[in-house]
Design an enzyme around this catalytic site. Structure first.
Site, PDB file in Angstrom:
ATOM      1  N   LYS A  69     -18.964  85.478  -5.175  1.00  0.00           N
ATOM      2  CA  LYS A  69     -20.317  85.032  -5.556  1.00  0.00           C
ATOM      3  C   LYS A  69     -20.442  84.613  -7.025  1.00  0.00           C
ATOM      4  O   LYS A  69     -21.123  83.650  -7.349  1.00  0.00           O
ATOM      5  CB  LYS A  69     -21.330  86.143  -5.275  1.00  0.00           C
ATOM      6  CG  LYS A  69     -21.648  86.344  -3.805  1.00  0.00           C
ATOM      7  CD  LYS A  69     -22.762  87.374  -3.699  1.00  0.00           C
ATOM      8  CE  LYS A  69     -23.120  87.716  -2.285  1.00  0.00           C
ATOM      9  NZ  LYS A  69     -24.321  88.561  -2.211  1.00  0.00           N
ATOM     10  N   ASP A 106     -30.571  86.158  -2.231  1.00  0.00           N
ATOM     11  CA  ASP A 106     -30.619  87.625  -2.110  1.00  0.00           C
ATOM     12  C   ASP A 106     -31.958  88.199  -2.583  1.00  0.00           C
ATOM     13  O   ASP A 106     -32.495  89.128  -1.976  1.00  0.00           O
ATOM     14  CB  ASP A 106     -29.474  88.272  -2.903  1.00  0.00           C
ATOM     15  CG  ASP A 106     -28.140  88.126  -2.186  1.00  0.00           C
ATOM     16  OD1 ASP A 106     -28.135  87.995  -0.944  1.00  0.00           O
ATOM     17  OD2 ASP A 106     -27.091  88.134  -2.862  1.00  0.00           O
TER      18      ASP A 106
END
Ligand code: ATR
Length: 276
Positions: A69, A106
């Site tokens: 990520k 997220d």
């Protein structure tokens, strides 16, 4: 070149434990979309080549998971402001001109799940966040965007909570690990973003005595769904929010961008994703 069969997937290393293929597969089936969402096992050293091959392979985009990520943010052509703030990319869309757009869903997933499972949570009350890793960063950014006025960040390694509090703009205060129980005083929301409570890890040891009875307790760990923290909080009457919902909601924007339809998070999806 346009490909008729829409393709997407998740890049990780390892990736076989990812629930994303199951959840996107459920939505594809439900909407009768003739497309595929694939697990893509990509070594860290191969991430750049794998990402830059997506347009040629006809992919509409991918999710990015551990450990890629943070690296992915440097490899895409365009980074959404929210991904910059979080310092990581988890959703990539291949644009019509073949360039890669990276964002992070997220924070959205965390807040959407909170709104769905604990609609009465109050953004104006202090929040206690346990942990200061990548997940904590996304949760704190989401909370601040939602209007949180005070976030207490409590982490075993104090230097990391101090750094996180410094780096994200907002009223964030680093709290000593030994003060985690006392820091429950007056909070409207307690969130565990650490790996404590995960199957195979020790539970989060915290005394909830000072936590207001009307506070919401949320855990981003979802294996098990009911962590020892959530069990203890539920027993004393707190509203609890498990970590699976965040995973389901963070997947919505990617699916919509790749497959063109907004998917719903339902009890049927939850049941499908947790069945072996
Ligand atoms: P993620 O990206 O999922 O947030 P991470 O960045 O590795 O993962 O962060 C893991 C978090 O769990 C960290 O806050 C870590 O605390 P440290 O910064 O002190 O390492 C926390 N954590 C993991 N094991 C822990 C333990 N045994 N006790 C307390 N905190 C722990």
């Amino acid at each position: 070149m346009t490909f008729s069969v829409p393709l997407a997937g998740v890049m990780g290393w390892p990736v076989e434990h990812s629930l994303s293929p199951k959840l996107h597969g459920f939505w594809l089936g439900q909407m009768a979309i003739k497309g595929y969402y694939l697990p893509l096992m990509v070594q860290p050293t191969e991430l750049a080549r794998a990402l830059w091959s997506l347009p040629a392979l006809g992919f509409r985009g991918v999710n990015i998971t551990v450990p890629h990520k943070e690296h992915a943010i440097h490899l895409v052509d365009e980074v959404a402001p929210i991904a910059h703030k979080i310092g990581a990319v988890n959703t990539i869309t291949v644009k019509k001109d073949g360039s890669l757009h990276g964002t992070n869903t997220d924070a959205f997933g965390f807040i959407e799940n909170l709104n769905a499972c604990a609609p009465g949570w109050e953004v104006g009350r202090p929040v206690l966040v346990i942990g200061a890793g990548g997940a904590a960063r996304a949760v704190c950014v989401g909370l601040l965007e939602a209007g949180a006025t005070e976030i207490r960040i409590c982490n075993r390694t104090r230097s990391k909570s101090e750094r996180l509090a410094r780096e994200i703009e907002g009223n964030c205060i680093a709290v000593d690990w030994t003060d985690r129980s006392a820091a429950c005083e007056d909070v409207g929301l307690l969130v565990n973003t650490s790996s404590l409570g995960m199957r195979g890890a020790e539970p989060l040891s915290i005394d909830l005595a000072r936590l207001p009875k009307d506070a919401v307790v949320s855990d981003i760990v979802y294996v098990p769904l009911e962590t020892p923290l959530l069990v203890a909080a539920k027993l004393r009457g707190n509203t609890v929010v498990d970590g699976l919902g965040m995973l389901l909601y963070q997947a919505q924007p990617g699916f919509r961008s790749w497959f063109g339809k907004k998917p719903e998070v339902t009890s049927g999806l939850r049941a499908h994703v947790i069945t072996e």
